[in-house]
Design a protein around this motif. Structure first.
Motif: not given
Length: 225
Positions: A150, A153, A192
């Motif tokens: 993650t 993003a 995102q």
């Protein structure tokens, strides 16, 4: 005569190491992000110089992101491999938020504080069972994978906020975290969605409102020069 404390300075962080019996008290000041990778050697040396591990004081960390968490988790894994422990004895708001969002706080708790009981284990020596250690390691691996997946993003989303609203990295991170909490959206999902706006995908109305409110709140909290 040697001094009891050792200090090493990097670009945006400082580390102070003070021996305390069979452990090392380590205070880190500054920002714990991708640049904090330069701290690895100093933290590893502090760990190697201890008999049972190190206790981290992170109360003076002004900013911490997923790469900072990866560094801490890597240090903890190294300690486990050496039969030692790494605990966080104190932490500031930025570190607290990240630990709470990822559920990683208990990985750095003092031995015996993983549950509400202070009773020793069946062996009576306070050591964790193999099952408990295995559960901790599984959780650590999961958190490492999540953080690594993650981070791109999240970093991009932070950059978008910085460019769109002329925010500093610290304030942009605060905006992301605040909007994530207020919309009950996982941080990486919100990131995102924000990155998707670059390709023309609009944000939900509620998310737009919460982001705007978080920006206003963060700006109001920053003292005027």
């Amino acid at each position: 005569m040697s001094e009891p404390a050792q200090s090493a300075q990097t670009c945006l962080v400082t580390i102070d190491v003070v021996p305390d019996g069979d452990r090392m008290n380590v205070r880190v000041c500054g920002e714990l992000d991708h640049g904090g990778r330069q701290l690895e050697r100093g933290l590893a040396e502090a760990l190697d110089g201890s008999a049972s591990g190190i206790d981290l004081d992170l109360s003076a960390i002004g900013f911490c992101d997923c790469s900072g968490l990866n560094l801490l988790l890597g240090l903890r894994r190294k300690a486990l491999d050496e039969g030692k422990t790494v605990t966080i004895s104190a932490s500031g708001p930025s570190v607290d938020r990240l630990l709470e969002l990822t559920g990683a706080r208990e990985l750095f708790a003092h031995p015996g504080s993983y549950s509400g009981s202070t009773e020793p284990d069946a062996a009576g020596d306070g050591l964790k069972t193999p099952e408990e250690v295995d559960q901790e390691l599984r959780k650590e691996v999961a958190e490492l994978r999540r953080a690594m997946q993650t981070r791109p993003a999240i970093d991009l989303a932070r950059g978008i906020l910085m460019a769109s609203f002329s925010l500093s990295p610290e304030v942009a991170w605060t905006v992301l975290v605040t909007a994530s909490q207020n919309t009950n959206t996982k941080l990486h999902v919100l990131a995102q969605d924000l990155v998707g706006t670059v390709q023309g995908t609009p944000l939900a109305e509620e998310v737009q409102q919460q982001l705007a409110a978080a920006v206003a709140q963060a700006r109001a909290a920053v003292p005027l020069a």
